[in-house]
Design a protein around this motif. Sequence first.
Motif, PDB file in Angstrom:
ATOM      1  N   GLU A   1      -4.180   5.644   5.808  1.00 46.47           N
ATOM      2  CA  GLU A   1      -5.574   5.490   5.373  1.00 46.47           C
ATOM      3  C   GLU A   1      -6.126   4.100   5.630  1.00 46.47           C
ATOM      4  O   GLU A   1      -5.517   3.088   5.273  1.00 46.47           O
ATOM      5  N   GLY A   2      -7.311   4.051   6.226  1.00 48.08           N
ATOM      6  CA  GLY A   2      -7.961   2.792   6.502  1.00 48.08           C
ATOM      7  C   GLY A   2      -9.137   2.487   5.601  1.00 48.08           C
ATOM      8  O   GLY A   2      -9.654   1.364   5.612  1.00 48.08           O
ATOM      9  N   ALA A   3      -9.575   3.444   4.780  1.00 43.88           N
ATOM     10  CA  ALA A   3     -10.794   3.242   3.986  1.00 43.88           C
ATOM     11  C   ALA A   3     -10.578   2.210   2.877  1.00 43.88           C
ATOM     12  O   ALA A   3     -11.369   1.288   2.714  1.00 43.88           O
ATOM     13  N   ASP A   4      -9.508   2.361   2.130  1.00 42.37           N
ATOM     14  CA  ASP A   4      -9.206   1.426   1.042  1.00 42.37           C
ATOM     15  C   ASP A   4      -8.022   0.554   1.461  1.00 42.37           C
ATOM     16  O   ASP A   4      -6.904   1.049   1.568  1.00 42.37           O
ATOM     17  N   PRO A   5      -8.259  -0.735   1.677  1.00 37.18           N
ATOM     18  CA  PRO A   5      -7.167  -1.622   2.125  1.00 37.18           C
ATOM     19  C   PRO A   5      -5.995  -1.673   1.152  1.00 37.18           C
ATOM     20  O   PRO A   5      -4.900  -2.095   1.540  1.00 37.18           O
ATOM     21  N   ALA A   6      -6.223  -1.246  -0.080  1.00 39.67           N
ATOM     22  CA  ALA A   6      -5.129  -1.242  -1.051  1.00 39.67           C
ATOM     23  C   ALA A   6      -4.018  -0.281  -0.638  1.00 39.67           C
ATOM     24  O   ALA A   6      -2.850  -0.484  -0.990  1.00 39.67           O
ATOM     25  N   VAL A   7      -4.356   0.759   0.090  1.00 37.15           N
ATOM     26  CA  VAL A   7      -3.326   1.707   0.521  1.00 37.15           C
ATOM     27  C   VAL A   7      -2.296   1.006   1.404  1.00 37.15           C
ATOM     28  O   VAL A   7      -1.079   1.147   1.197  1.00 37.15           O
ATOM     29  N   ALA A   8      -2.767   0.255   2.368  1.00 38.35           N
ATOM     30  CA  ALA A   8      -1.838  -0.465   3.254  1.00 38.35           C
ATOM     31  C   ALA A   8      -0.986  -1.446   2.462  1.00 38.35           C
ATOM     32  O   ALA A   8       0.201  -1.614   2.735  1.00 38.35           O
ATOM     33  N   ARG A   9      -1.594  -2.091   1.493  1.00 36.30           N
ATOM     34  CA  ARG A   9      -0.816  -3.032   0.669  1.00 36.30           C
ATOM     35  C   ARG A   9       0.230  -2.299  -0.163  1.00 36.30           C
ATOM     36  O   ARG A   9       1.354  -2.783  -0.334  1.00 36.30           O
ATOM     37  N   ASP A  10      -0.120  -1.123  -0.665  1.00 35.85           N
ATOM     38  CA  ASP A  10       0.858  -0.332  -1.422  1.00 35.85           C
ATOM     39  C   ASP A  10       2.019   0.119  -0.534  1.00 35.85           C
ATOM     40  O   ASP A  10       3.177   0.123  -0.960  1.00 35.85           O
ATOM     41  N   ILE A  11       1.701   0.513   0.682  1.00 36.39           N
ATOM     42  CA  ILE A  11       2.762   0.937   1.610  1.00 36.39           C
ATOM     43  C   ILE A  11       3.715  -0.224   1.883  1.00 36.39           C
ATOM     44  O   ILE A  11       4.941  -0.087   1.811  1.00 36.39           O
ATOM     45  N   LEU A  12       3.153  -1.375   2.153  1.00 39.16           N
ATOM     46  CA  LEU A  12       3.976  -2.551   2.438  1.00 39.16           C
ATOM     47  C   LEU A  12       4.813  -2.954   1.221  1.00 39.16           C
ATOM     48  O   LEU A  12       6.010  -3.257   1.353  1.00 39.16           O
ATOM     49  N   ALA A  13       4.191  -2.937   0.063  1.00 35.50           N
ATOM     50  CA  ALA A  13       4.926  -3.310  -1.152  1.00 35.50           C
ATOM     51  C   ALA A  13       6.120  -2.377  -1.360  1.00 35.50           C
ATOM     52  O   ALA A  13       7.205  -2.805  -1.762  1.00 35.50           O
ATOM     53  N   ARG A  14       5.903  -1.113  -1.061  1.00 40.06           N
ATOM     54  CA  ARG A  14       6.981  -0.149  -1.243  1.00 40.06           C
ATOM     55  C   ARG A  14       8.091  -0.363  -0.214  1.00 40.06           C
ATOM     56  O   ARG A  14       9.280  -0.266  -0.530  1.00 40.06           O
ATOM     57  N   LEU A  15       7.709  -0.645   1.024  1.00 41.19           N
ATOM     58  CA  LEU A  15       8.716  -0.941   2.052  1.00 41.19           C
ATOM     59  C   LEU A  15       9.551  -2.146   1.638  1.00 41.19           C
ATOM     60  O   LEU A  15      10.757  -2.198   1.890  1.00 41.19           O
ATOM     61  N   GLU A  16       8.917  -3.120   0.991  1.00 43.22           N
ATOM     62  CA  GLU A  16       9.656  -4.306   0.539  1.00 43.22           C
ATOM     63  C   GLU A  16      10.629  -3.968  -0.584  1.00 43.22           C
ATOM     64  O   GLU A  16      11.615  -4.675  -0.777  1.00 43.22           O
ATOM     65  N   GLU A  17      10.348  -2.913  -1.338  1.00 38.98           N
ATOM     66  CA  GLU A  17      11.322  -2.443  -2.327  1.00 38.98           C
ATOM     67  C   GLU A  17      12.482  -1.723  -1.639  1.00 38.98           C
ATOM     68  O   GLU A  17      13.620  -1.789  -2.084  1.00 38.98           O
ATOM     69  N   LEU A  18      12.173  -1.026  -0.550  1.00 39.10           N
ATOM     70  CA  LEU A  18      13.210  -0.225   0.129  1.00 39.10           C
ATOM     71  C   LEU A  18      14.153  -1.088   0.957  1.00 39.10           C
ATOM     72  O   LEU A  18      15.299  -0.711   1.204  1.00 39.10           O
TER      73      LEU A  18
END
Lengths: 128, 128, 128
Positions: free
Chosen positions: C47-64
């Motif tokens: 999703e590109g509409a809400d930039p928070a989505v990309a930040r959530d994806i990245l934050a989760r990858l950093e947990e993984l």
Amino acid sequence: MSKEISVRTPSRRVLVDITDEVAREVNGDGTWMAYVPHTTAGITINEGADPAVARDILARLEELAPDDADYEHAEGNSPAHVMATLVGSSVLFAVENGRLRLGQWQAIFLCEFDGPRTRRVELTKVGG
Amino acid sequence: MSKEISVRTPSRRVLVDITDEVAREVNGDGTWMAYVPHTTAGITINEGADPAVARDILARLEELAPDDADYEHAEGNSPAHVMATLVGSSVLFAVENGRLRLGQWQAIFLCEFDGPRTRRVELTKVGG
Amino acid sequence: MSKEISVRTPSRRVLVDITDEVAREVNGDGTWMAYVPHTTAGITINEGADPAVARDILARLEELAPDDADYEHAEGNSPAHVMATLVGSSVLFAVENGRLRLGQWQAIFLCEFDGPRTRRVELTKVGG
């Protein structure tokens, strides 16, 4: 060269085996792409013989992007977006003599992470 | 336009650098797909210079789909199926002047998650 | 049939929406591949509409793939290599009437996991 199938997903999160629907639509030998134009769904190729495999995959994805983690996106479906990126938005496969040339145990799964919804899968021949 | 290589994987879980085998088989410039027709193996492109990178990737995948989690599928190889979906069943890459056009540090790895076995990788030219 | 874009990533880890840059370069209808020739970056559609989505994806990858896990590779960027394999090195998408045919909410993101750097994305038409 391009077809579309529609998949009604029955629950919030489920992997739906769409191999038969895909096989009905593809025409012409070569390499095909199945593309999901959604951001809270994905597509993967994995075992179709025992439905427990798909459930195990989904259960594990739910551990990797848990509902109760901290997310910034306000719609509450950030786990679904994370899973979509982990799984991917397209798969490639071969069609030979008019039939899918998958491995013996392989099936194509639409991965619903934020349903139930009607999802689309675009099928496009990408190579000779 | 389609070739196949066979890879004997030496252990239960290992990332095998198959770049040289792939390079030997591809003929004709364009975009090629390497496809794994298995459901407990995958394929990825990552660093080939330091073999420790592949071991780190595998070790992390084993954390993400641990052997001792709860799985429904009775064969005991659900972690391998999960890893296969996380990694994916195909990669794309370019061939130019008869040679793989990978990035400087990139190599192609068959990802064995339930070996040792003999695995197949299908190589198909998908685009001009 | 092949183009390249250059992306200056502003920080160590960030998902950069490159949809507009990609749209400017693609010419000719069909299926295109966007390929990242790097091993500590990846590419995804989400999703590109809400930039928070990309930040959530990245934050989760950093947990993984956490920075403080045990890694063998001495350069300290093993988490970036793991994330690159989880996300993948290429995406496919359609171009129709000269425009990207993405889903309504979809955007293409270069995933920087070990920046800031200048990254390349190769755009190649793979199918008619």
